[in-house]
Design a protein around this motif. Structure first.
Motif, PDB file in Angstrom:
ATOM      1  N   LYS A 285       0.652  -0.983  -0.079  1.00 60.01           N
ATOM      2  CA  LYS A 285      -0.161  -0.333   0.091  1.00 60.01           C
ATOM      3  C   LYS A 285       1.218   1.037  -0.169  1.00 60.01           C
ATOM      4  CE  LYS A 285      -1.691  -1.292   3.228  1.00 60.01           C
ATOM      5  NZ  LYS A 285      -3.250  -1.372   4.766  1.00 60.01           N
ATOM      6  N   GLU A 286       2.305   1.471   0.155  1.00 57.67           N
ATOM      7  CA  GLU A 286       3.312   2.424   0.447  1.00 57.67           C
ATOM      8  C   GLU A 286       4.125   2.466  -0.607  1.00 57.67           C
ATOM      9  OE1 GLU A 286       2.161   4.709   2.955  1.00 57.67           O
ATOM     10  OE2 GLU A 286       0.365   3.591   2.909  1.00 57.67           O
ATOM     11  N   ASP A 287       4.108   1.675  -1.021  1.00 58.72           N
ATOM     12  CA  ASP A 287       5.073   0.342  -2.534  1.00 58.72           C
ATOM     13  C   ASP A 287       4.477   1.595  -3.827  1.00 58.72           C
ATOM     14  OD1 ASP A 287       7.263  -0.334  -0.678  1.00 58.72           O
ATOM     15  OD2 ASP A 287       5.282  -1.958  -1.286  1.00 58.72           O
ATOM     16  N   ASP A 288       5.556   2.286  -4.649  1.00 57.57           N
ATOM     17  CA  ASP A 288       5.404   3.515  -5.614  1.00 57.57           C
ATOM     18  C   ASP A 288       5.392   2.022  -6.737  1.00 57.57           C
ATOM     19  OD1 ASP A 288       5.497   5.144  -4.257  1.00 57.57           O
ATOM     20  OD2 ASP A 288       7.378   5.961  -5.562  1.00 57.57           O
ATOM     21  N   VAL A 289       3.979   2.300  -8.046  1.00 54.34           N
ATOM     22  CA  VAL A 289       3.925   1.285  -8.990  1.00 54.34           C
ATOM     23  C   VAL A 289       3.267   1.617 -10.233  1.00 54.34           C
ATOM     24  CG1 VAL A 289       1.559   1.505  -8.017  1.00 54.34           C
ATOM     25  CG2 VAL A 289       2.642  -0.545  -9.515  1.00 54.34           C
ATOM     26  N   VAL A 290       4.592   1.410 -11.257  1.00 57.88           N
ATOM     27  CA  VAL A 290       4.210   1.521 -13.112  1.00 57.88           C
ATOM     28  C   VAL A 290       3.725   0.025 -13.161  1.00 57.88           C
ATOM     29  CG1 VAL A 290       5.714   2.205 -14.628  1.00 57.88           C
ATOM     30  CG2 VAL A 290       6.045   3.404 -12.685  1.00 57.88           C
ATOM     31  N   VAL A 291       2.295   0.565 -13.806  1.00 63.69           N
ATOM     32  CA  VAL A 291       1.825  -0.423 -13.946  1.00 63.69           C
ATOM     33  C   VAL A 291       2.441  -0.873 -16.008  1.00 63.69           C
ATOM     34  CG1 VAL A 291      -0.154  -2.303 -15.221  1.00 63.69           C
ATOM     35  CG2 VAL A 291       0.467  -1.604 -12.916  1.00 63.69           C
ATOM     36  N   LEU A 292       2.870  -1.538 -16.739  1.00 65.83           N
ATOM     37  CA  LEU A 292       2.772  -1.091 -18.126  1.00 65.83           C
ATOM     38  C   LEU A 292       1.491  -1.988 -19.028  1.00 65.83           C
ATOM     39  CD1 LEU A 292       6.941  -2.640 -17.938  1.00 65.83           C
ATOM     40  CD2 LEU A 292       6.173  -0.631 -17.958  1.00 65.83           C
ATOM     41  N   ILE A 293       0.884  -1.165 -20.641  1.00 61.83           N
ATOM     42  CA  ILE A 293       0.116  -2.345 -21.081  1.00 61.83           C
ATOM     43  C   ILE A 293       0.325  -1.977 -22.356  1.00 61.83           C
ATOM     44  CG2 ILE A 293      -1.899  -2.234 -19.003  1.00 61.83           C
ATOM     45  CD1 ILE A 293      -3.184   0.097 -20.971  1.00 61.83           C
ATOM     46  N   ASP A 294       0.166  -2.605 -23.124  1.00 60.04           N
ATOM     47  CA  ASP A 294      -0.099  -2.653 -24.255  1.00 60.04           C
ATOM     48  C   ASP A 294      -1.766  -3.331 -25.257  1.00 60.04           C
ATOM     49  OD1 ASP A 294       0.190  -5.394 -24.664  1.00 60.04           O
ATOM     50  OD2 ASP A 294       2.021  -5.425 -25.904  1.00 60.04           O
ATOM     51  N   GLU A 295      -1.498  -2.856 -26.481  1.00 62.43           N
ATOM     52  CA  GLU A 295      -2.850  -3.335 -27.595  1.00 62.43           C
ATOM     53  C   GLU A 295      -3.089  -4.385 -27.395  1.00 62.43           C
ATOM     54  OE1 GLU A 295       0.926  -3.570 -29.713  1.00 62.43           O
ATOM     55  OE2 GLU A 295       0.411  -2.200 -28.346  1.00 62.43           O
ATOM     56  N   PHE A 296      -2.637  -5.300 -26.910  1.00 59.40           N
ATOM     57  CA  PHE A 296      -3.402  -6.604 -26.225  1.00 59.40           C
ATOM     58  C   PHE A 296      -3.427  -7.317 -24.682  1.00 59.40           C
ATOM     59  CE2 PHE A 296       0.311  -7.408 -30.191  1.00 59.40           C
ATOM     60  CZ  PHE A 296      -1.273  -7.186 -30.640  1.00 59.40           C
ATOM     61  N   SER A 297      -3.387  -6.425 -24.066  1.00 64.04           N
ATOM     62  CA  SER A 297      -3.610  -6.397 -22.763  1.00 64.04           C
ATOM     63  C   SER A 297      -5.497  -6.063 -22.297  1.00 64.04           C
ATOM     64  CB  SER A 297      -2.939  -5.443 -21.285  1.00 64.04           C
ATOM     65  OG  SER A 297      -1.758  -5.193 -21.744  1.00 64.04           O
ATOM     66  N   ALA A 298      -5.611  -7.288 -21.990  1.00 64.75           N
ATOM     67  CA  ALA A 298      -6.742  -7.059 -21.645  1.00 64.75           C
ATOM     68  C   ALA A 298      -7.703  -7.672 -20.576  1.00 64.75           C
ATOM     69  CB  ALA A 298      -8.111  -8.549 -23.307  1.00 64.75           C
ATOM     70  N   SER A 299      -9.306  -7.299 -20.987  1.00 63.93           N
ATOM     71  CA  SER A 299      -9.904  -8.379 -19.386  1.00 63.93           C
ATOM     72  C   SER A 299      -9.366  -7.788 -17.744  1.00 63.93           C
ATOM     73  CB  SER A 299      -9.847  -9.532 -19.714  1.00 63.93           C
ATOM     74  OG  SER A 299     -11.607  -9.974 -19.076  1.00 63.93           O
ATOM     75  N   ALA A 300      -9.172  -8.514 -17.034  1.00 65.13           N
ATOM     76  CA  ALA A 300      -8.294  -8.569 -16.083  1.00 65.13           C
ATOM     77  C   ALA A 300      -7.302  -8.146 -15.711  1.00 65.13           C
ATOM     78  CB  ALA A 300      -8.086  -9.812 -15.674  1.00 65.13           C
ATOM     79  N   SER A 301      -6.525  -8.439 -16.807  1.00 62.25           N
ATOM     80  CA  SER A 301      -5.622  -6.941 -16.642  1.00 62.25           C
ATOM     81  C   SER A 301      -5.665  -5.554 -17.023  1.00 62.25           C
ATOM     82  CB  SER A 301      -4.227  -7.366 -17.498  1.00 62.25           C
ATOM     83  OG  SER A 301      -4.215  -7.191 -19.035  1.00 62.25           O
ATOM     84  N   GLU A 302      -6.725  -5.145 -17.740  1.00 61.72           N
ATOM     85  CA  GLU A 302      -6.888  -3.685 -18.006  1.00 61.72           C
ATOM     86  C   GLU A 302      -7.988  -3.387 -16.424  1.00 61.72           C
ATOM     87  OE1 GLU A 302      -8.662  -2.773 -22.250  1.00 61.72           O
ATOM     88  OE2 GLU A 302      -9.675  -4.401 -21.471  1.00 61.72           O
ATOM     89  N   ILE A 303      -8.309  -4.720 -15.718  1.00 58.60           N
ATOM     90  CA  ILE A 303      -9.432  -4.096 -14.428  1.00 58.60           C
ATOM     91  C   ILE A 303      -8.169  -3.992 -13.498  1.00 58.60           C
ATOM     92  CG2 ILE A 303     -10.270  -5.031 -12.528  1.00 58.60           C
ATOM     93  CD1 ILE A 303     -12.177  -7.414 -14.685  1.00 58.60           C
ATOM     94  N   PHE A 304      -6.941  -4.433 -13.182  1.00 63.09           N
ATOM     95  CA  PHE A 304      -5.749  -3.664 -12.839  1.00 63.09           C
ATOM     96  C   PHE A 304      -5.679  -2.667 -12.846  1.00 63.09           C
ATOM     97  CE2 PHE A 304      -1.552  -4.278 -11.332  1.00 63.09           C
ATOM     98  CZ  PHE A 304      -1.106  -4.946  -9.893  1.00 63.09           C
ATOM     99  N   ALA A 305      -4.806  -2.255 -13.875  1.00 68.18           N
ATOM    100  CA  ALA A 305      -4.799  -0.789 -14.892  1.00 68.18           C
ATOM    101  C   ALA A 305      -5.705  -0.277 -13.878  1.00 68.18           C
ATOM    102  CB  ALA A 305      -4.342  -1.353 -15.766  1.00 68.18           C
ATOM    103  N   GLY A 306      -6.966  -0.135 -14.419  1.00 62.13           N
ATOM    104  CA  GLY A 306      -7.651   0.498 -14.391  1.00 62.13           C
ATOM    105  C   GLY A 306      -7.965   0.951 -12.747  1.00 62.13           C
ATOM    106  N   ALA A 307      -8.072   0.206 -12.211  1.00 63.57           N
ATOM    107  CA  ALA A 307      -7.676   0.539 -10.643  1.00 63.57           C
ATOM    108  C   ALA A 307      -6.586   1.188  -9.922  1.00 63.57           C
ATOM    109  CB  ALA A 307      -7.927  -1.209  -9.499  1.00 63.57           C
ATOM    110  N   ILE A 308      -6.018   0.856 -10.653  1.00 65.57           N
ATOM    111  CA  ILE A 308      -4.407   1.762  -9.991  1.00 65.57           C
ATOM    112  C   ILE A 308      -4.620   2.715 -10.536  1.00 65.57           C
ATOM    113  CG2 ILE A 308      -2.172   2.064 -10.462  1.00 65.57           C
ATOM    114  CD1 ILE A 308      -2.771  -0.142  -8.767  1.00 65.57           C
ATOM    115  N   GLN A 309      -5.560   3.001 -11.760  1.00 63.54           N
ATOM    116  CA  GLN A 309      -5.026   4.144 -12.255  1.00 63.54           C
ATOM    117  C   GLN A 309      -6.657   5.257 -11.654  1.00 63.54           C
ATOM    118  OE1 GLN A 309      -6.882   4.834 -16.441  1.00 63.54           O
ATOM    119  NE2 GLN A 309      -4.695   5.436 -17.030  1.00 63.54           N
TER     120      GLN A 309
END
Length: 546
Positions: A285-309
């Protein structure tokens, strides 16, 4: 063409459709729930009876259903699907994260199955099989020289738990076959491909192609390992990840969010809204985070990125994701096949749907979007799709967009330097991988003498691998193109280094070598080290994302 001929051509198709629909909604599959009085079902029953009683030829009803059902279900939307019993076994293996087999990695080199890795503690290790063994026979049937595809090899080596398979093994240096009997066992399929330190403080975790039932435990193990090595920031690589279990991704995001933060919610016509919240037990919870995505990231990976964002918890960098926001429910048939039917949509905490638009029945265009985006230059220029999407607000008031995948906070174009017709021909024919395997096999004693992959990497940089690859490609029908070879030399050399390193140091070392100069990785490190990934920096009005 006369009417009679037209009727003969179309009749089997409509018969198949009618039969499939009848079986799909009929009472014989009562485990799907109550069938009710469905409008039009009388016509289907009538057609089924008519075909059964009067059709001119004998109809293989089961095969007709298997052929027709995928097309019928697919008419609903791009992600509803019928899965045959055979395909369902493969799908379950991907989700469950294990299968029954002998526990080896292999490569078919010159029509011979070469063992390139042994699962530690697995059946093959127990039976005495070692790296670089050749599998010549399987249950006394010759497989060497038979041009087997990888899928055919796996079919022969996998089987029921506890069953035995007799292998004829030719070990390098031997002039005789060893007979080794292996008892098949449970073999894990790792969904975290790599976890290693990028700097003294930044850990890197590479997710594989999907979120399976074991992904969370692997993810937690990776975090624990990196924290023990000093990591207090993370780069999470979701490029190429097509999704998977919703419960698993919720548990993973929970590691980064505070108690009460909404992660995702689902809602459908007959499915009331269901919210998933963070419970506050996360370890990052206190750690910095960067999420890498591309045009093939889909579904659950989009949920992960969307929640962080949406919670301004970290930065998402890369290129706009695939845009798959439909939730599938699954019902199983007695023969092991199943229907996955879209029952709801999922939404990020800000209320945005990730699902991109589609037109019913025109799914070829939908599937071609990734290629069309490439043609239109979206991978090398800032994606302008947000001009047509609905804006939403993050917890900190930043603007994000719904209805077209996840737009990254920071766009990093696809690196196209060195990608030319020669490079594409070599890679598409997998000649870089084939030559790397050939080189590894021919020089295995020397290459096996290095203690670390970094030492091997430095050694390979001194070898004429590119010249040898060009000659190998020329011998395999791809003529030399000196200008193109020079232009793509760094790409070709780097991927060969990575393939060779994998043969001696495994998957994690492969990713460390392959992504050594990756622009998204470099950008992620830069953002963390310059303090741009803290919550305050992200929501600061003076910090403009680009």
């Amino acid at each position: 063409m006369n009417a009679g001929k037209k009727a003969r051509i179309w009749l089997p198709l409509w018969v198949g459709v009618g039969i499939a629909l009848g079986i799909f909604i009929g009472s014989r599959y009562s485990q799907f729930g109550r069938s009710g009085n469905i409008e039009g079902s009388g016509k289907i029953d009538a057609v089924l009876n008519y075909v059964r009683e009067s059709y001119v030829d004998t109809v293989n009803m089961r095969q007709l259903v298997e052929d027709a059902l995928p097309n019928i279900i697919r008419e609903l939307d791009p992600h509803s699907e019928y899965i045959s019993a055979t395909d369902m076994r493969r799908v379950n293996e991907d989700l469950e994260g294990h299968f029954s087999g002998i526990g080896v990695n292999f490569y078919v080199l010159r029509d011979t199955i070469v063992v390139t890795g042994i699962v530690p503690g697995g059946p093959s290790e127990a039976a005495g099989i070692i790296h670089w063994d050749r599998i010549v026979t399987v249950n006394d049937t010759l497989v060497a020289g038979t041009k087997l595809r990888n899928e055919e090899v796996m079919e022969k080596l996998r089987g029921e738990m506890g069953s035995e398979v007799k292998l004829g093994i030719l070990r390098p240096g031997d002039d005789y076959l060893r007979e080794i009997i292996v008892t098949r066992g449970d073999i894990p399929m790792n969904s975290v491909n790599a976890a290693y330190m990028l700097t003294n403080k930044i850990g890197f975790i590479k997710l594989g192609k999907n979120f399976g039932f074991n992904t969370f435990s692997e993810f937690i193990s990776a975090i624990s390992k990196l924290k023990s090595q000093g990591a207090n920031s993370f780069v999470i690589d979701l490029r190429g990840n097509i999704g998977g279990s919703l419960d698993v991704v919720v548990a993973m995001v929970n590691e980064f969010l505070n108690r009460g933060d909404l992660i995702v919610y689902t809602q459908g016509r007959n499915f009331p809204r269901t919210d998933s919240y963070a419970n506050g037990s996360g370890t990052c919870k206190e750690d910095d985070v960067v999420v890498l995505i591309d045009e093939f990231s889909a579904s659950a990976s989009e949920i992960f990125a969307g929640a962080i964002q949406d919670h301004d918890r970290g930065l998402v960098i890369g290129r706009r994701s695939f845009g798959k926001g439909l939730v599938q429910g699954q019902r199983n048939f007695p023969d092991g096949s199943a229907v996955r039917l879209t029952v709801a949509r999922y939404y990020t905490a800000s209320g945005r749907s990730i699902q991109r638009g589609y037109e019913r029945g025109r799914y070829d265009e939908y599937e071609m979007e990734a290629i069309n985006r490439y043609i239109e230059g979206d991978y090398v220029n800032v994606d302008t799709v947000s001009n047509h999407l609905t804006p939403f607000q993050t917890a900190g008031g930043r603007t994000v967009y719904g209805g077209g995948g996840i737009m990254p906070d920071i766009f990093v174009p696809r690196d196209t330097v060195g990608i030319n017709p020669y490079y594409n021909m070599v890679v598409n024919n997998r000649l870089d991988e084939k030559y790397a395997m050939l080189y590894s096999d021919m020089n295995r004693e020397k290459l096996n003498s290095f203690d670390t992959w970094q030492e091997l990497y430095r050694y390979l940089q001194q070898q004429p691998l590119l010249l040898n690859l060009v000659s190998f490609a020329d011998h395999n029908g791809i003529r030399r193109r000196p200008y193109y070879v020079q232009e793509s030399s760094e790409l070709l050399e780097n991927v060969m280094y990575a393939y060779i390193i994998r043969n001696f140091f495994g998957e994690e070392a492969f990713w460390a070598a392959y992504q050594k100069e990756d622009p998204l990785m470099k950008k992620g490190i830069e953002l963390i080290e310059t303090g741009k990934t803290t919550h305050q920096s992200i929501v600061d009005e003076e910090y403009k994302l680009n």
